[in-house]
Scaffold this active site. Structure first.
Site, PDB file in Angstrom:
ATOM      1  N   CYS A   1      -2.504  34.188   9.435  1.00  0.00           N
ATOM      2  CA  CYS A   1      -2.246  34.850  10.707  1.00  0.00           C
ATOM      3  C   CYS A   1      -1.891  33.851  11.803  1.00  0.00           C
ATOM      4  CB  CYS A   1      -3.447  35.693  11.091  1.00  0.00           C
ATOM      5  SG  CYS A   1      -3.736  36.932   9.837  1.00  0.00           S
TER       6      CYS A   1
ATOM      7  N   GLU B   1       0.831  -1.226   0.000  1.00  0.00           N
ATOM      8  CA  GLU B   1       0.000   0.000   0.000  1.00  0.00           C
ATOM      9  C   GLU B   1       0.857   1.265   0.000  1.00  0.00           C
ATOM     10  OE1 GLU B   1      -2.209  -0.220   3.636  1.00  0.00           O
ATOM     11  OE2 GLU B   1      -3.284  -2.036   3.072  1.00  0.00           O
ATOM     12  N   PRO B   2       1.783   1.417  -0.926  1.00  0.00           N
ATOM     13  CA  PRO B   2       2.620   2.624  -0.892  1.00  0.00           C
ATOM     14  C   PRO B   2       1.851   3.859  -1.339  1.00  0.00           C
ATOM     15  CG  PRO B   2       3.099   1.394  -2.876  1.00  0.00           C
ATOM     16  CD  PRO B   2       2.089   0.573  -2.090  1.00  0.00           C
TER      17      PRO B   2
HETATM   18  N1  LLP Z   1      -1.549   2.048   4.473  1.00  0.00           N
HETATM   19  C1  LLP Z   1      -2.063   2.529   5.629  1.00  0.00           C
HETATM   20  C2  LLP Z   1      -2.935   1.680   6.439  1.00  0.00           C
HETATM   21  C3  LLP Z   1      -1.738   3.833   6.039  1.00  0.00           C
HETATM   22  O1  LLP Z   1      -2.238   4.298   7.180  1.00  0.00           O
HETATM   23  C4  LLP Z   1      -0.877   4.637   5.232  1.00  0.00           C
HETATM   24  C5  LLP Z   1      -0.540   5.998   5.625  1.00  0.00           C
HETATM   25  C6  LLP Z   1      -0.385   4.088   4.020  1.00  0.00           C
HETATM   26  C7  LLP Z   1      -0.736   2.783   3.684  1.00  0.00           C
HETATM   27  C8  LLP Z   1       0.506   4.848   3.085  1.00  0.00           C
HETATM   28  O2  LLP Z   1       1.722   5.148   3.677  1.00  0.00           O
HETATM   29  P1  LLP Z   1       2.912   5.817   2.833  1.00  0.00           P
HETATM   30  O3  LLP Z   1       3.427   4.795   1.837  1.00  0.00           O
HETATM   31  O4  LLP Z   1       2.372   7.002   2.129  1.00  0.00           O
HETATM   32  O5  LLP Z   1       3.917   6.168   3.849  1.00  0.00           O
HETATM   33  N2  LLP Z   1       0.313  12.981   6.563  1.00  0.00           N
HETATM   34  C9  LLP Z   1       1.537  12.312   6.928  1.00  0.00           C
HETATM   35  C10 LLP Z   1       1.548  10.847   6.551  1.00  0.00           C
HETATM   36  C11 LLP Z   1       0.348  10.067   7.087  1.00  0.00           C
HETATM   37  C12 LLP Z   1       0.369   8.615   6.713  1.00  0.00           C
HETATM   38  C13 LLP Z   1      -0.911   7.950   7.052  1.00  0.00           C
HETATM   39  N3  LLP Z   1      -1.022   6.587   6.659  1.00  0.00           N
HETATM   40  C14 LLP Z   1       2.713  13.064   6.305  1.00  0.00           C
HETATM   41  O6  LLP Z   1       2.503  14.064   5.629  1.00  0.00           O
HETATM   42  O7  LLP Z   1       3.861  12.686   6.513  1.00  0.00           O
END
Ligand code: LLP
Length: 435
Positions: A364, A295-296
């Site tokens: 602000c 799930e990237p």
């Molecule tokens: N699968 C699940 C269950 C997740 O909760 C997430 C991310 C992903 C896959 C994808 O993860 P990734 O490959 O993108 O690392 N807003 C934060 C990141 C929050 C991630 C939430 N879950 C930021 O800007 O760093």
């Protein structure tokens, strides 16, 4: 005078300076074959610009790294859910990871067919969301509690639709990342501790419309130490063996997302990074004959996007210098929320002269900043800046704070630039309100 042709890759194959940098003829930043200054002149700022080539390259790198095992890539919609991005990802034939009915609707909008490759994660699925997912025929539900399992069973029975389930386990492994985006320890709300998960599998196996199909795990985001993935998957592999001994037909392992990208300095070699990641994930699964799900989010789209913003004013407060730009924390929240570092570069790079300066938005709040005490090339009012690596968790975290409209988004493919989200107008913003 003829200028020497020169180019400097900033985020290959997406963003590159072209032309030799000098005061008279600045090097110009391009997205693929399109000059960013031109895109900004046409569509205004703040503006998100994405590269098709980068997203395709990342999808290919995943396909290469995991070619030795049956696997399905499920792009994590939360990272960037703009329909134009989802359409591009869907066209590569991959699946999706969704965490809400809204995200599932977005996926269905770009590809009805993709439903059979959708995994549904999240700690708070509602009955209505479950119903939508059951009717759409998704691949897998990742269950995060006994109560959720019971609601899914009741909903599936009511609709007479079978649901394939995995329990998302909480392996109690540290992801060594920012505490807000770390999910794999028992102190976090996510997943089910492994001993408890075994009980959930026994419960699920007795439900007429539930089919035990897999085990899922996701320990956090922006993870750069691949050892954490290996540790989590070793625990998951042990659980798979135990569950199979108990007679459960475990066919899928969903290893979640979380692979980090380099935000600082030159980008590392992504092929190398992903090879190390694949080794960490695949090592513990050897001999288990499973179908792997991934799930990237960030590692697919993160480096594929920049946020273009124009310098409104220069300002000096008792010696401290500020660049006030037209983008703000409502457009890109990561620096304010996580203290995240994003590189900022001038779109036209002429001078080698630098200064130490804060880059801030018009909102602000003192927390409305993109960089603090950053060494940047000297720029003037009216100049265009690019904030890098904002393709993931950029536009999706946008808001209307200070009654600012959401930024427009453009995707580039070779020499073509296409608007995939128009700029939000004041009318758009006010249309749900009454006075
Ligand atoms: N699968 C699940 C269950 C997740 O909760 C997430 C991310 C992903 C896959 C994808 O993860 P990734 O490959 O993108 O690392 N807003 C934060 C990141 C929050 C991630 C939430 N879950 C930021 O800007 O760093």
């Amino acid at each position: 005078m003829k200028r020497a042709r020169e180019s400097q890759a900033l985020r290959p194959p997406a963003f590159e300076y072209q032309g030799a940098a000098s005061e008279a003829h600045p090097a110009e930043l391009y997205c693929e074959a399109v000059a960013l200054e031109g895109i900004a002149a046409r569509h205004g700022t703040p503006l998100y610009v994405y590269s098709t080539a980068m997203i395709r390259a990342r999808l290919n790198a995943f396909a290469q790294a995991f070619r030795s095992i049956p696997y399905t890539l499920c792009y994590s919609v939360k990272a960037n859910s703009t329909l134009g991005i989802l359409r591009l990802v869907a066209s590569a034939g991959v699946g999706f990871d969704v965490v809400s009915g809204g995200e599932l609707h977005r996926v269905l909008r770009v590809s009805r067919k993709a439903a059979s490759k959708v995994v549904f994660s999240g700690v708070g699925k509602t009955a209505a969301e479950m119903e939508l997912a059951l009717r759409s025929g998704i691949l897998l539900f990742n269950i995060e509690s006994a109560s959720e399992l019971q609601l899914l069973s009741a909903t599936a029975t009511r609709l007479k639709k079978r649901a394939a389930v995995a329990v998302r386990v909480n392996p109690d492994v540290s992801a060594k990342t920012h505490p807000y985006i770390s999910t794999g320890l028992h102190q976090h709300k996510f997943g089910v501790p492994i001993p408890e998960a075994q009980k959930l599998y026994a419960l699920a196996a007795n439900q007429p419309y539930l089919e035990v199909a897999g085990v899922s795990v996701h320990i956090g985001s922006q993870i750069t130490d691949v050892g954490s993935f290996q540790e989590a998957l070793e625990r998951v592999a042990d659980l798979v063996r135990a569950l199979r001994d108990q007679g459960h037909d475990i066919r899928y392992i969903d290893a979640g997302g979380g692979l980090g990208i380099s935000y600082e300095g030159a980008q590392g070699d992504f092929e190398k990074q992903i090879a190390a990641y694949a080794k960490a994930v695949l090592g513990p699964l050897r001999g288990l004959s499973l179908h792997l799900l991934l799930e990237p989010g960030r590692s697919i789209v993160g480096s594929a996007g920049v946020l273009l913003t124009r310098v409104l004013y220069r300002k000096t407060n008792n010696g401290k210098r500020f660049l006030i730009v037209d983008a703000a924390m409502n457009d890109l929240l990561r620096p304010s929320l996580y203290g995240a570092y994003h590189e900022i570069v001038p779109v036209n790079r002429g001078t080698r002269e630098t200064e130490i300066i804060d880059v801030v938005g018009p909102i602000c709040e003192t927390g409305d900043f993109f960089a603090r005490d950053r060494k940047l090339p000297l720029v003037r009012e009216g100049d265009l800046l690019a904030i890098l690596d904002v393709g993931a968790y950029g536009s999706v975290l946008g808001s209307n704070y200070n009654t600012r409209g959401r930024a427009a988004e453009v995707i580039v493919n070779g020499a073509r630039a296409k608007v995939i989200r128009r700029r939000e107008s004041l009318r758009d913003q006010l249309r749900m309100e009454e006075s």
